[in-house]
Design a protein around this motif. Structure first.
Motif, PDB file in Angstrom:
ATOM      1  N   ASP A  23       0.822  -1.208   0.000  1.00 30.13           N
ATOM      2  CA  ASP A  23       0.000   0.000   0.000  1.00 30.13           C
ATOM      3  C   ASP A  23       0.851   1.251   0.000  1.00 30.13           C
ATOM      4  OD1 ASP A  23      -2.359  -1.250  -0.162  1.00 30.13           O
ATOM      5  OD2 ASP A  23      -3.017  -0.886   1.909  1.00 30.13           O
ATOM      6  N   ASN A  24       2.012   1.197   0.574  1.00 33.37           N
ATOM      7  CA  ASN A  24       2.884   2.360   0.701  1.00 33.37           C
ATOM      8  C   ASN A  24       3.897   2.376  -0.445  1.00 33.37           C
ATOM      9  OD1 ASN A  24       4.566   4.407   1.419  1.00 33.37           O
ATOM     10  ND2 ASN A  24       5.062   3.622   3.465  1.00 33.37           N
ATOM     11  N   PRO A  25       3.742   3.262  -1.442  1.00 32.42           N
ATOM     12  CA  PRO A  25       4.671   3.284  -2.570  1.00 32.42           C
ATOM     13  C   PRO A  25       6.048   3.814  -2.186  1.00 32.42           C
ATOM     14  CG  PRO A  25       3.109   5.092  -2.733  1.00 32.42           C
ATOM     15  CD  PRO A  25       2.659   4.255  -1.586  1.00 32.42           C
ATOM     16  N   TYR A  26       6.160   4.428  -1.018  1.00 31.57           N
ATOM     17  CA  TYR A  26       7.438   5.005  -0.589  1.00 31.57           C
ATOM     18  C   TYR A  26       8.235   4.050   0.302  1.00 31.57           C
ATOM     19  CZ  TYR A  26       4.935   9.153  -2.152  1.00 31.57           C
ATOM     20  OH  TYR A  26       4.224  10.053  -2.902  1.00 31.57           O
ATOM     21  N   LYS A  27       7.716   2.848   0.498  1.00 28.74           N
ATOM     22  CA  LYS A  27       8.301   1.930   1.481  1.00 28.74           C
ATOM     23  C   LYS A  27       9.763   1.609   1.184  1.00 28.74           C
ATOM     24  CE  LYS A  27       7.329  -2.367   3.923  1.00 28.74           C
ATOM     25  NZ  LYS A  27       6.411  -3.514   4.068  1.00 28.74           N
ATOM     26  N   ALA A  28      10.088   1.349  -0.109  1.00 27.71           N
ATOM     27  CA  ALA A  28      11.467   0.983  -0.458  1.00 27.71           C
ATOM     28  C   ALA A  28      12.431   2.129  -0.153  1.00 27.71           C
ATOM     29  CB  ALA A  28      11.540   0.605  -1.939  1.00 27.71           C
ATOM     30  N   ILE A  29      11.979   3.355  -0.379  1.00 21.59           N
ATOM     31  CA  ILE A  29      12.840   4.518  -0.143  1.00 21.59           C
ATOM     32  C   ILE A  29      13.057   4.725   1.347  1.00 21.59           C
ATOM     33  CG2 ILE A  29      13.073   7.010  -0.510  1.00 21.59           C
ATOM     34  CD1 ILE A  29      11.176   6.663  -2.935  1.00 21.59           C
ATOM     35  N   THR A  30      11.974   4.715   2.111  1.00 32.09           N
ATOM     36  CA  THR A  30      12.105   4.951   3.558  1.00 32.09           C
ATOM     37  C   THR A  30      12.854   3.820   4.239  1.00 32.09           C
ATOM     38  OG1 THR A  30       9.900   3.989   3.896  1.00 32.09           O
ATOM     39  CG2 THR A  30      10.034   6.388   3.673  1.00 32.09           C
ATOM     40  N   ARG A  31      12.724   2.565   3.718  1.00 36.01           N
ATOM     41  CA  ARG A  31      13.444   1.429   4.299  1.00 36.01           C
ATOM     42  C   ARG A  31      14.950   1.644   4.156  1.00 36.01           C
ATOM     43  NH1 ARG A  31      12.012  -2.830   1.073  1.00 36.01           N
ATOM     44  NH2 ARG A  31      10.153  -3.367   2.289  1.00 36.01           N
ATOM     45  N   TRP A  32      15.355   2.212   3.004  1.00 37.31           N
ATOM     46  CA  TRP A  32      16.792   2.469   2.775  1.00 37.31           C
ATOM     47  C   TRP A  32      17.336   3.441   3.830  1.00 37.31           C
ATOM     48  CZ3 TRP A  32      19.876   6.716   1.367  1.00 37.31           C
ATOM     49  CH2 TRP A  32      21.157   6.388   0.909  1.00 37.31           C
ATOM     50  N   PHE A  33      16.566   4.460   4.141  1.00 36.53           N
ATOM     51  CA  PHE A  33      16.989   5.419   5.167  1.00 36.53           C
ATOM     52  C   PHE A  33      16.926   4.781   6.551  1.00 36.53           C
ATOM     53  CE2 PHE A  33      15.932   8.469   1.793  1.00 36.53           C
ATOM     54  CZ  PHE A  33      17.032   9.313   1.862  1.00 36.53           C
ATOM     55  N   ASP A  34      15.919   3.924   6.768  1.00 34.34           N
ATOM     56  CA  ASP A  34      15.805   3.246   8.067  1.00 34.34           C
ATOM     57  C   ASP A  34      17.008   2.351   8.345  1.00 34.34           C
ATOM     58  OD1 ASP A  34      13.388   4.445   8.488  1.00 34.34           O
ATOM     59  OD2 ASP A  34      12.179   2.734   7.835  1.00 34.34           O
ATOM     60  N   GLY A  35      17.688   1.941   7.283  1.00 35.71           N
ATOM     61  CA  GLY A  35      18.871   1.096   7.449  1.00 35.71           C
ATOM     62  C   GLY A  35      20.113   1.866   7.851  1.00 35.71           C
ATOM     63  N   GLY A  36      19.959   3.142   8.182  1.00 36.79           N
ATOM     64  CA  GLY A  36      21.103   3.943   8.640  1.00 36.79           C
ATOM     65  C   GLY A  36      21.782   4.707   7.518  1.00 36.79           C
ATOM     66  N   ASN A  37      21.242   4.644   6.318  1.00 36.84           N
ATOM     67  CA  ASN A  37      21.830   5.381   5.192  1.00 36.84           C
ATOM     68  C   ASN A  37      21.388   6.835   5.210  1.00 36.84           C
ATOM     69  OD1 ASN A  37      23.096   3.032   3.834  1.00 36.84           O
ATOM     70  ND2 ASN A  37      20.956   2.364   3.639  1.00 36.84           N
ATOM     71  N   HIS A  38      22.170   7.691   4.561  1.00 40.65           N
ATOM     72  CA  HIS A  38      21.808   9.100   4.450  1.00 40.65           C
ATOM     73  C   HIS A  38      22.345   9.666   3.134  1.00 40.65           C
ATOM     74  CE1 HIS A  38      25.942   9.496   5.948  1.00 40.65           C
ATOM     75  NE2 HIS A  38      25.934  10.690   5.381  1.00 40.65           N
ATOM     76  N   VAL A  39      21.799  10.798   2.743  1.00 42.51           N
ATOM     77  CA  VAL A  39      22.226  11.497   1.521  1.00 42.51           C
ATOM     78  C   VAL A  39      22.542  12.941   1.876  1.00 42.51           C
ATOM     79  CG1 VAL A  39      21.552  12.293  -0.779  1.00 42.51           C
ATOM     80  CG2 VAL A  39      20.822  10.049   0.015  1.00 42.51           C
ATOM     81  N   ASP A  40      23.714  13.400   1.465  1.00 44.54           N
ATOM     82  CA  ASP A  40      24.091  14.799   1.633  1.00 44.54           C
ATOM     83  C   ASP A  40      24.111  15.468   0.260  1.00 44.54           C
ATOM     84  OD1 ASP A  40      24.329  14.515   4.308  1.00 44.54           O
ATOM     85  OD2 ASP A  40      26.514  14.360   4.345  1.00 44.54           O
ATOM     86  N   LEU A  41      23.282  16.470   0.085  1.00 45.21           N
ATOM     87  CA  LEU A  41      23.265  17.234  -1.162  1.00 45.21           C
ATOM     88  C   LEU A  41      23.852  18.605  -0.884  1.00 45.21           C
ATOM     89  CD1 LEU A  41      19.722  16.388  -2.601  1.00 45.21           C
ATOM     90  CD2 LEU A  41      21.900  15.243  -3.046  1.00 45.21           C
ATOM     91  N   LEU A  42      25.066  18.844  -1.385  1.00 45.06           N
ATOM     92  CA  LEU A  42      25.689  20.144  -1.220  1.00 45.06           C
ATOM     93  C   LEU A  42      25.014  21.144  -2.151  1.00 45.06           C
ATOM     94  CD1 LEU A  42      29.467  19.108  -1.115  1.00 45.06           C
ATOM     95  CD2 LEU A  42      27.870  19.353   0.787  1.00 45.06           C
ATOM     96  N   VAL A  43      24.797  22.341  -1.665  1.00 46.94           N
ATOM     97  CA  VAL A  43      24.134  23.360  -2.475  1.00 46.94           C
ATOM     98  C   VAL A  43      24.936  23.663  -3.738  1.00 46.94           C
ATOM     99  CG1 VAL A  43      23.360  25.767  -2.522  1.00 46.94           C
ATOM    100  CG2 VAL A  43      22.964  24.366  -0.476  1.00 46.94           C
ATOM    101  N   ASP A  44      26.268  23.624  -3.629  1.00 49.79           N
ATOM    102  CA  ASP A  44      27.120  23.984  -4.758  1.00 49.79           C
ATOM    103  C   ASP A  44      27.773  22.778  -5.431  1.00 49.79           C
ATOM    104  OD1 ASP A  44      26.613  26.693  -4.589  1.00 49.79           O
ATOM    105  OD2 ASP A  44      28.267  27.079  -3.196  1.00 49.79           O
TER     106      ASP A  44
END
Length: 514
Positions: free
Chosen positions: A407-428
């Motif tokens: 039911d949750n189409p975002y589940k795969a994305i949120t699970r990846w973050f729940d696994g301790g992963n993170h993304v850093d997007l630098l402004v420049d």
């Protein structure tokens, strides 16, 4: 009529010229534009069914007009465009300070000149662009500024007594005779100065230092004002408002499409910027949504309003943010990313007035919150609403019977973050680096491709970034802005880290106390 050949009063009489009053002149030309379905107010968007018809009715009625509305609602622009409804040229007595009609002079100067030269009295032709006067009302505006005063220097040079009408130095209103005169922010004009306008509007009398002059000035008056409950600086005195025949309420764009068109028209983007930076419809809509959110935000003073200048300045800043990044990395082309909208915050903070609670929150934080709200609002136009995708639980905390796997189409994305992963997007960071960072998130590319199968690589990457910002806005993941970078992490881990930090701080404070 060949105006180049008409240079004297006698030649004007022979031509059969018949002058009209300013209001009759505007009425005549407006009727012609309405008949030919020509828009008399070009570039004014969102007023087609409201303000423009009201203004046309007022002009057909030969009324003076008060435009009442919040800042940035094109009130002055409407007034300035009325000059296009004037005849291209009208004759005046040469040298007249008050644009005397040769066939109906007002001033002593014009009457004396005609008495001396009769049909040989020289005339000149005044273009409609010169038949417009405008004054911003401020508390220091005087009667002398608007109507006139005795000029002792003129009296000395002409060797005249102060009792002679020729020593008068006319103010901006008499000098706008046979034209359009605009007073902006009328409530800021002191009450005693507003009173001085009574007779000008009604009877045409003006008084200057004891001179009572019967000068039926031929002027269309247009006033602009914010609603009186907005400012404590002043108000429009009731008798003056009573003498202004038509009061027209202006408003902000009622939909995103109109707002987009206004920004597109007004934003000053250089050709070299257009060649280097592309701006997606998504980013444009996010910028416009900021203004809509601000106009309904509890921290923003609604009586002050949120000008269309906010989105125009924000759009220019967004393009410049992307351009600056491209210059730093020597990229020939780039696009405006969602993370570039951090650069529009200065355009937001300078365009909103905050209530007390907003001041406590701080202009910067309010601007950041407005951006997040804009992302949240626009997100559901592109992707499923995360609110309906969140897990439904019973009061006991267990999953409801209705909830099914998938039911949750975002589940795969949120699970990846729940696994301790993170993304850093630098402004420049470069476009290539940003795209690479986004592709690391499991399920993100596939999710976007499912809803936008025909998007190219850069469009797809922008939508991927938008999904992260959207999930953060709906509290499915966390987003933190830290010195030139935006960090996306799992929500629970971020909350626990924050709680741990607060706990440690509490321990330190307790030790200090002991």
């Amino acid at each position: 009529m060949n105006i180049e050949k008409i240079k004297t009063l006698g030649e004007l009489k022979k031509s059969g010229y018949k002058p009209l009053s300013v209001k009759e002149e505007i009425r005549k030309n407006l009727i012609e534009k309405i008949r030919t379905k020509e828009n008399p107010f070009t570039g004014i968007m969102g007023y087609e069914d409201t303000v423009i018809p009201d203004t046309e009715r007022a002009l057909l009625s030969r009324h003076n007009i008060l435009f009442l509305g919040l800042r940035g609602q094109a009130k002055t622009r409407m007034a300035r465009q009325m000059t296009e409804l004037l005849d291209e040229y009208v004759p005046i007595i040469a040298g007249s300070e008050v644009n005397d009609n040769p066939l109906n002079p007002l001033s002593k100067y014009a009457k004396d000149l005609i008495a001396e030269h009769d049909d040989e009295t020289p005339i000149v032709w005044l273009h409609r662009s010169e038949r417009y006067g405008e004054k911003l009302a401020t508390p220091d505006v005087s009667v002398a500024d608007l109507i006139g005063d005795i000029d002792p220097i003129k009296a000395a040079n002409l060797r005249l007594s102060f009792a002679d009408e020729r020593v008068i130095h006319y103010g901006i209103i008499p000098r706008s005779n046979r034209g359009i005169f605009v007073i902006n922010e009328l409530p800021d004009l002191q009450a005693r100065i507003q009173v001085a306008l009574f007779n000008i509007l009604q009877e045409g009398d003006i008084q200057i230092r004891g001179f009572k002059l019967r000068m039926p000035l031929d002027i269309l008056f247009v006033f602009t004002a914010n609603p009186e409950d907005y400012t404590n600086r002043g108000s429009i005195v009731t008798p003056l408002k009573d003498r202004i025949e038509s009061q027209i309420l202006t408003h902000y764009p009622k939909d995103i499409e109109t707002s987009l068109a206004i920004t597109e028209q007004e934003a000053d983007i250089l050709e070299e910027q257009q060649q280097k930076v592309s701006v997606s419809d998504l980013v444009k809509r996010l910028i416009e949504q900021v203004a809509f959110e601000a106009r309904n935000n509890e921290y923003v003073d609604k009586k002050s309003g949120v000008s269309a200048r906010l989105t125009i300045a924000a759009y220019e800043n967004a393009v410049s943010s992307a351009e600056r990044r491209a210059i730093i990395h020597q990229e020939k082309q780039t696009q405006v990313w969602v993370s570039d909208l951090v650069g529009v915050i200065p355009a937001i903070t300078g365009k909103i007035e905050l209530v007390y609670e907003g001041e406590q929150e701080g202009p910067y934080q309010v601007a950041v919150n407005l951006l997040d709200k804009a992302i949240r609002t626009q997100f559901v136009s592109y992707f499923p609403n995360p609110e309906t995708s969140k897990k439904k639980r019973t009061p006991s905390g267990k999953k409801s019977v209705e909830e099914k796997e998938g039911d949750n189409p975002y589940k795969a994305i949120t699970r990846w973050f729940d696994g301790g992963n993170h993304v850093d997007l630098l402004v420049d960071m470069t476009d290539a680096e940003k795209i690479a960072a986004l592709y690391k998130v499991d399920g993100l590319y596939g999710f976007v491709k499912k809803y936008f199968p025909h998007a190219n690589e850069k469009e797809n990457a922008l939508l991927m970034e938008f999904v992260l910002h959207g999930l953060a806005a709906y509290s499915l993941i966390s987003k933190k802005m830290i010195e030139g970078r935006i960090e996306f992490k799992d929500l629970i881990g971020s909350m626990m880290n924050l709680g741990q930090m607060n706990f440690e701080d509490d321990e330190i404070n307790e030790d200090d106390f002991n």
